[in-house]
Design a protein around this motif. Sequence first.
Motif, PDB file in Angstrom:
ATOM      1  N   GLY A  24     -18.964  69.639  -7.723  1.00  0.00           N
ATOM      2  CA  GLY A  24     -19.831  68.695  -7.041  1.00  0.00           C
ATOM      3  C   GLY A  24     -19.226  67.306  -6.940  1.00  0.00           C
ATOM      4  O   GLY A  24     -18.009  67.128  -7.046  1.00  0.00           O
ATOM      5  N   LYS A  25     -20.079  66.293  -6.763  1.00  0.00           N
ATOM      6  CA  LYS A  25     -19.628  64.914  -6.552  1.00  0.00           C
ATOM      7  C   LYS A  25     -20.292  63.948  -7.537  1.00  0.00           C
ATOM      8  O   LYS A  25     -20.686  62.853  -7.171  1.00  0.00           O
ATOM      9  N   ALA A  26     -20.416  64.367  -8.769  1.00  0.00           N
ATOM     10  CA  ALA A  26     -21.048  63.525  -9.777  1.00  0.00           C
ATOM     11  C   ALA A  26     -20.167  62.326 -10.110  1.00  0.00           C
ATOM     12  O   ALA A  26     -18.951  62.354  -9.932  1.00  0.00           O
ATOM     13  N   ASP A  27     -20.787  61.261 -10.605  1.00  0.00           N
ATOM     14  CA  ASP A  27     -20.110  59.989 -10.838  1.00  0.00           C
ATOM     15  C   ASP A  27     -19.472  59.911 -12.213  1.00  0.00           C
ATOM     16  O   ASP A  27     -19.852  60.615 -13.146  1.00  0.00           O
ATOM     17  N   ASP A  28     -18.524  58.984 -12.315  1.00  0.00           N
ATOM     18  CA  ASP A  28     -18.025  58.512 -13.604  1.00  0.00           C
ATOM     19  C   ASP A  28     -18.854  57.273 -13.940  1.00  0.00           C
ATOM     20  O   ASP A  28     -18.799  56.271 -13.225  1.00  0.00           O
ATOM     21  N   TYR A  29     -19.588  57.325 -15.041  1.00  0.00           N
ATOM     22  CA  TYR A  29     -20.552  56.257 -15.336  1.00  0.00           C
ATOM     23  C   TYR A  29     -19.900  54.979 -15.859  1.00  0.00           C
ATOM     24  O   TYR A  29     -20.568  53.954 -15.976  1.00  0.00           O
ATOM     25  N   TYR A  30     -18.602  55.045 -16.157  1.00  0.00           N
ATOM     26  CA  TYR A  30     -17.905  53.826 -16.554  1.00  0.00           C
ATOM     27  C   TYR A  30     -17.590  52.943 -15.347  1.00  0.00           C
ATOM     28  O   TYR A  30     -17.345  51.748 -15.485  1.00  0.00           O
ATOM     29  N   VAL A  31     -17.607  53.551 -14.173  1.00  0.00           N
ATOM     30  CA  VAL A  31     -17.324  52.814 -12.935  1.00  0.00           C
ATOM     31  C   VAL A  31     -18.626  52.677 -12.154  1.00  0.00           C
ATOM     32  O   VAL A  31     -19.208  53.674 -11.736  1.00  0.00           O
ATOM     33  N   TYR A  32     -19.067  51.438 -11.963  1.00  0.00           N
ATOM     34  CA  TYR A  32     -20.308  51.193 -11.228  1.00  0.00           C
ATOM     35  C   TYR A  32     -19.970  50.662  -9.840  1.00  0.00           C
ATOM     36  O   TYR A  32     -19.276  49.654  -9.699  1.00  0.00           O
ATOM     37  N   HIS A  33     -20.448  51.362  -8.818  1.00  0.00           N
ATOM     38  CA  HIS A  33     -20.225  50.957  -7.435  1.00  0.00           C
ATOM     39  C   HIS A  33     -21.449  50.180  -6.943  1.00  0.00           C
ATOM     40  O   HIS A  33     -22.533  50.744  -6.770  1.00  0.00           O
ATOM     41  N   MET A  34     -21.257  48.890  -6.735  1.00  0.00           N
ATOM     42  CA  MET A  34     -22.370  48.025  -6.335  1.00  0.00           C
ATOM     43  C   MET A  34     -22.683  48.193  -4.854  1.00  0.00           C
ATOM     44  O   MET A  34     -21.785  48.369  -4.025  1.00  0.00           O
ATOM     45  N   SER A  35     -23.960  48.111  -4.527  1.00  0.00           N
ATOM     46  CA  SER A  35     -24.375  48.077  -3.137  1.00  0.00           C
ATOM     47  C   SER A  35     -24.155  46.672  -2.591  1.00  0.00           C
ATOM     48  O   SER A  35     -23.897  45.721  -3.348  1.00  0.00           O
ATOM     49  N   ASN A  36     -24.225  46.518  -1.279  1.00  0.00           N
ATOM     50  CA  ASN A  36     -24.038  45.193  -0.687  1.00  0.00           C
ATOM     51  C   ASN A  36     -25.105  44.214  -1.180  1.00  0.00           C
ATOM     52  O   ASN A  36     -24.817  43.039  -1.432  1.00  0.00           O
ATOM     53  N   GLY A  37     -26.324  44.709  -1.329  1.00  0.00           N
ATOM     54  CA  GLY A  37     -27.401  43.853  -1.827  1.00  0.00           C
ATOM     55  C   GLY A  37     -27.146  43.379  -3.246  1.00  0.00           C
ATOM     56  O   GLY A  37     -27.407  42.219  -3.580  1.00  0.00           O
ATOM     57  N   GLU A  38     -26.606  44.269  -4.090  1.00  0.00           N
ATOM     58  CA  GLU A  38     -26.303  43.892  -5.471  1.00  0.00           C
ATOM     59  C   GLU A  38     -25.159  42.888  -5.532  1.00  0.00           C
ATOM     60  O   GLU A  38     -25.163  41.973  -6.356  1.00  0.00           O
ATOM     61  N   LYS A  39     -24.171  43.063  -4.654  1.00  0.00           N
ATOM     62  CA  LYS A  39     -23.067  42.097  -4.614  1.00  0.00           C
ATOM     63  C   LYS A  39     -23.565  40.717  -4.187  1.00  0.00           C
ATOM     64  O   LYS A  39     -23.160  39.698  -4.755  1.00  0.00           O
ATOM     65  N   ILE A  40     -24.438  40.695  -3.202  1.00  0.00           N
ATOM     66  CA  ILE A  40     -24.994  39.421  -2.738  1.00  0.00           C
ATOM     67  C   ILE A  40     -25.791  38.759  -3.844  1.00  0.00           C
ATOM     68  O   ILE A  40     -25.665  37.552  -4.096  1.00  0.00           O
ATOM     69  N   LEU A  41     -26.610  39.542  -4.548  1.00  0.00           N
ATOM     70  CA  LEU A  41     -27.421  38.992  -5.638  1.00  0.00           C
ATOM     71  C   LEU A  41     -26.539  38.454  -6.763  1.00  0.00           C
ATOM     72  O   LEU A  41     -26.772  37.358  -7.284  1.00  0.00           O
ATOM     73  N   GLY A  42     -25.497  39.218  -7.131  1.00  0.00           N
ATOM     74  CA  GLY A  42     -24.587  38.762  -8.171  1.00  0.00           C
ATOM     75  C   GLY A  42     -23.862  37.488  -7.773  1.00  0.00           C
ATOM     76  O   GLY A  42     -23.699  36.568  -8.583  1.00  0.00           O
ATOM     77  N   GLY A  43     -23.428  37.425  -6.497  1.00  0.00           N
ATOM     78  CA  GLY A  43     -22.769  36.222  -6.013  1.00  0.00           C
ATOM     79  C   GLY A  43     -23.695  35.020  -6.012  1.00  0.00           C
ATOM     80  O   GLY A  43     -23.294  33.907  -6.373  1.00  0.00           O
ATOM     81  N   LEU A  44     -24.948  35.239  -5.625  1.00  0.00           N
ATOM     82  CA  LEU A  44     -25.924  34.144  -5.612  1.00  0.00           C
ATOM     83  C   LEU A  44     -26.221  33.654  -7.021  1.00  0.00           C
ATOM     84  O   LEU A  44     -26.397  32.442  -7.241  1.00  0.00           O
ATOM     85  N   LEU A  45     -26.272  34.568  -7.987  1.00  0.00           N
ATOM     86  CA  LEU A  45     -26.507  34.168  -9.372  1.00  0.00           C
ATOM     87  C   LEU A  45     -25.358  33.301  -9.890  1.00  0.00           C
ATOM     88  O   LEU A  45     -25.573  32.280 -10.548  1.00  0.00           O
ATOM     89  N   GLY A  46     -24.132  33.726  -9.592  1.00  0.00           N
ATOM     90  CA  GLY A  46     -22.983  32.937 -10.006  1.00  0.00           C
ATOM     91  C   GLY A  46     -22.941  31.590  -9.302  1.00  0.00           C
ATOM     92  O   GLY A  46     -22.665  30.557  -9.929  1.00  0.00           O
ATOM     93  N   PHE A  47     -23.223  31.594  -8.007  1.00  0.00           N
ATOM     94  CA  PHE A  47     -23.219  30.358  -7.224  1.00  0.00           C
ATOM     95  C   PHE A  47     -24.298  29.398  -7.734  1.00  0.00           C
ATOM     96  O   PHE A  47     -24.038  28.202  -7.947  1.00  0.00           O
ATOM     97  N   GLY A  48     -25.499  29.909  -7.942  1.00  0.00           N
ATOM     98  CA  GLY A  48     -26.596  29.064  -8.407  1.00  0.00           C
ATOM     99  C   GLY A  48     -26.327  28.487  -9.782  1.00  0.00           C
ATOM    100  O   GLY A  48     -26.639  27.318 -10.046  1.00  0.00           O
ATOM    101  N   THR A  49     -25.738  29.300 -10.656  1.00  0.00           N
ATOM    102  CA  THR A  49     -25.417  28.812 -12.000  1.00  0.00           C
ATOM    103  C   THR A  49     -24.406  27.670 -11.941  1.00  0.00           C
ATOM    104  O   THR A  49     -24.561  26.642 -12.613  1.00  0.00           O
ATOM    105  N   GLY A  50     -23.354  27.854 -11.130  1.00  0.00           N
ATOM    106  CA  GLY A  50     -22.337  26.813 -11.014  1.00  0.00           C
ATOM    107  C   GLY A  50     -22.882  25.528 -10.426  1.00  0.00           C
ATOM    108  O   GLY A  50     -22.585  24.430 -10.926  1.00  0.00           O
ATOM    109  N   VAL A  51     -23.694  25.649  -9.389  1.00  0.00           N
ATOM    110  CA  VAL A  51     -24.271  24.455  -8.758  1.00  0.00           C
ATOM    111  C   VAL A  51     -25.177  23.713  -9.738  1.00  0.00           C
ATOM    112  O   VAL A  51     -25.115  22.480  -9.863  1.00  0.00           O
ATOM    113  N   PHE A  52     -26.016  24.457 -10.453  1.00  0.00           N
ATOM    114  CA  PHE A  52     -26.943  23.821 -11.397  1.00  0.00           C
ATOM    115  C   PHE A  52     -26.194  23.078 -12.502  1.00  0.00           C
ATOM    116  O   PHE A  52     -26.478  21.906 -12.798  1.00  0.00           O
TER     117      PHE A  52
END
Length: 270
Positions: A24-52
């Motif tokens: 089958g096509k089961a995942d390796d749980y050590y490798v997390y593949h982020m969705s575009n929404g998760e990448k945007i959220l992570g980037g916004l968190l980093g950006f907001g932290t730096g600005v603050f």
Amino acid sequence: MRKKSRKQRKINKSNYIPQKAIFGKADDYYVYHMSNGEKILGGLLGFGTGVFIFMVFFRNLIVALLAGSILMIPGILKYREYLKQKRMKALMFQFRDMMESLTASYSAGKNTEGAFQDACADMINIYGEKADIVYELKWLVSGLYNGMNIDLLLMNFAKRSHLDDIESFATIFEVSSRYGGNLKEVVGETRSIINDKIETEMEIRTLLTANKNELNIMMIMPFIIMLMLNGMGDMSIVQNTPANIVVKIMVLLLFGLAYWMGRKIVDIEI
């Protein structure tokens, strides 16, 4: 509480090769593949932290925006690590419930194939079709239908999970299955061990809650003090003179180091 197995700590991320499913096509749980929404959220968190942080300490919008932009990538990486640990922790709880179902099936006299089929149906009822444990059980049951060895399927799942308890279960299950051990006892004892481990972890987490709250308060205090000083007007201490800039940078580095050390102390590994 951050949970990492001994195996995880030894993994060299730069040279790591993801484990592939043998069926089958089961995942390796050590490798997390982020969705575009998760990448945007992570980037916004980093950006907001730096600005603050830089607006509070330096009161310069351009510098704050530049710092926020630089911290977007670390923010994405940190958020990905958080999501990965959250997924693996959820998998551990799901695996525990799977063991409960297997124990009930073996107690009812089911064979191994029937026990895992029942476990798959039970996990669908509890967690839904999209749960990781459901995907794993579906591939496992499909593999059994296609004549694959249950021991190999379980060992492959264990390697991809990177969780010590699952690896231990797969190893013991393989030995018991090969040499005629009591699978009912193996499953029951593994379930008890996992339950005890989770309960111990929750107790430790409760005991450390006050310490974690104190650490977070201590890290917030410098920003509260700087906000209060900024509200008092253009005092010399808040102006961006060369000496003040050096002092502020050193303070940020020291508090960053203190927070890192504090997290190392309060993050207990079971």
